[in-house]
Design an enzyme around this catalytic site. Structure first.
Site, PDB file in Angstrom:
ATOM      1  N   SER A   1       0.824  -1.217   0.000  1.00 12.81           N
ATOM      2  CA  SER A   1       0.000   0.000   0.000  1.00 12.81           C
ATOM      3  C   SER A   1       0.857   1.265   0.000  1.00 12.81           C
ATOM      4  O   SER A   1       0.563   2.211  -0.742  1.00 12.81           O
ATOM      5  CB  SER A   1      -0.956   0.002   1.197  1.00 12.81           C
TER       6      SER A   1
ATOM      7  N   ASP B   1       8.249  -3.461  -4.504  1.00  9.48           N
ATOM      8  CA  ASP B   1       6.872  -2.957  -4.435  1.00  9.48           C
ATOM      9  C   ASP B   1       6.669  -1.735  -5.332  1.00  9.48           C
ATOM     10  O   ASP B   1       5.671  -1.629  -6.053  1.00  9.48           O
ATOM     11  CB  ASP B   1       6.512  -2.564  -2.996  1.00  9.48           C
TER      12      ASP B   1
HETATM   13  O1  PMV Z   1       4.709  -5.861   3.313  1.00 14.90           O
HETATM   14  P1  PMV Z   1       5.041  -5.100   2.086  1.00 14.90           P
HETATM   15  O2  PMV Z   1       3.919  -4.949   1.139  1.00 14.90           O
HETATM   16  O3  PMV Z   1       5.668  -3.750   2.411  1.00 14.90           O
HETATM   17  O4  PMV Z   1       6.168  -5.942   1.287  1.00 14.90           O
HETATM   18  C1  PMV Z   1       7.478  -6.045   1.808  1.00 14.90           C
HETATM   19  C2  PMV Z   1       8.344  -6.938   0.965  1.00 14.90           C
HETATM   20  C3  PMV Z   1       9.725  -7.230   1.610  1.00 14.90           C
HETATM   21  O5  PMV Z   1      10.426  -8.085   0.720  1.00 14.90           O
HETATM   22  C4  PMV Z   1       9.588  -7.927   2.937  1.00 14.90           C
HETATM   23  C5  PMV Z   1      10.532  -5.950   1.819  1.00 14.90           C
HETATM   24  C6  PMV Z   1      11.036  -5.304   0.545  1.00 14.90           C
HETATM   25  O6  PMV Z   1      11.301  -4.101   0.587  1.00 14.90           O
HETATM   26  O7  PMV Z   1      11.220  -5.998  -0.460  1.00 14.90           O
END
Ligand code: PMV
Length: 334
Positions: free
Chosen positions: A87, A131
């Site tokens: 998000s 992301d």
């Molecule tokens: O939880 P989210 O949607 O912020 O996804 C984080 C993904 C990770 O691999 C844990 C951290 C990253 O920056 O890649």
């Protein structure tokens, strides 16, 4: 008036390990942050003066990078916060796209992906460009997957790590996401894994294994082998559990989804948030997730990334029939 929107994402495989430059695959989903922005006299969010609660550190960082020109922004966020669905990346990308456009700068996907990643990194102090890349490009993005490099989108380096981010189109697959309803911030979970990996060779090797597993999973996608992909996703979940980023609620949604799916795992940073199941019985998997106390979403992938549109405000009365009874107070004020 600038209209800007960007999608959330889920991670098929490779979260956490991607922070250390290991391979990962994320798919953008049909849940978006949509915002409209106009220059203002002071910063306003959804019609009210901006506060720390309504204007995230990411938004502040991006505004600052463009001279802090006050804006009025209306945000419609359809990506649940702190749920592993990217998000803050979707909001950062949509916000950056709008601010850049307002400042007369290019809002091309690569510039916005770089800027929104910097904003995320500044806010979280760590993390990968997965992301924000998914939010900007949409569709599927593969990070550090050697054979995907023919479709390289951008190369990003930070903090001693480097990522080749490539476009990766996936065939039709059905995924059901299950939300535990527990909000968990990404930063502390990434920090937890960093510490564990640094202090323990065992944890270091688990991160390496997740990287290898992800490459194997991507081969399954190329050969449409959903049975093996599902098996690898479930194994990925167990490895993430060993790293300490699952929780009983995530485990129970994964268990509930397994009888009707090829495989299931937590998605994103974990500690709460969401899991995802690969299934060809989406209604049944969704019902099982609901029965186990989660909120299911049958998601659509292959969605567009960042979209920015400019609409000039029409001068008063242009193209409108005069309505003598309509007062000035009826005009929307930004
Ligand atoms: O939880 P989210 O949607 O912020 O996804 C984080 C993904 C990770 O691999 C844990 C951290 C990253 O920056 O890649």
């Amino acid at each position: 008036m600038i209209y800007s929107s960007a999608p959330g994402k889920f991670v098929v495989m490779g979260e956490h390990a991607v922070v250390y430059g290991k391979p990962a695959l994320a798919l953008a989903i049909d849940m978006r942050f949509t915002l409209r922005m106009a220059p203002g006299k002071t910063f306003r969010v959804n019609g009210k003066p901006a506060t720390n609660a309504t204007m995230s550190p990411h938004m502040r960082w991006i505004s600052q990078a463009h001279g802090n020109q006050p804006v009025s922004v209306f945000i419609d966020g359809r990506v649940p916060a702190g749920s592993g669905l990217g998000s803050s990346a979707a909001l950062s990308a949509a916000y950056s796209g709008a601010v850049r456009t307002l400042s007369g700068e290019s809002a091309d996907h690569e510039s916005v992906a770089r800027e929104s990643y910097e904003a995320e990194f500044a806010a979280q102090g760590r993390g990968s460009p997965m992301d924000t890349s998914a939010a900007c490009n949409g569709g599927g993005v593969a990070l550090n997957v050697p054979y995907a490099k023919k479709d390289l989108l951008w190369h990003i380096e930070k903090n001693g790590n480097a990522w080749d981010v490539s476009r990766f189109d996936v065939p039709e697959m059905t995924f059901v996401i299950g939300n535990t309803g527990i909000r968990a911030a990404t930063g502390p979970l990434v920090e937890k894994v960093r510490k564990y990996r640094e202090e323990s060779e065992f944890a270091y090797n688990i991160v390496e294994e997740i990287g290898q597993l992800t490459l194997d999973g991507m081969k399954c996608i190329t050969s449409n082998d959903w049975v093996e992909l599902g098996t690898l996703m479930s194994y990925n979940h167990r490895l993430l559990g060993i790293l300490g980023v699952s929780c009983p609620e995530l485990d129970s949604l994964v268990e509930a989804a397994l009888p009707t799916s090829y495989g299931a795992k937590l998605t994103g940073s974990g500690g709460g948030g969401c899991m995802v199941a690969l299934t060809d019985k989406p209604e049944q998997t969704a019902a099982a997730i609901r029965a186990a106390g989660g909120t299911p979403y049958i998601v659509k992938t292959g969605v567009p990334g960042l979209e920015v549109k400019v609409r000039e405000k029409k001068p008063a009365n242009q193209g409108k029939k005069k309505n003598p009874r309509k007062s000035k107070r009826d005009e929307p004020s930004e």
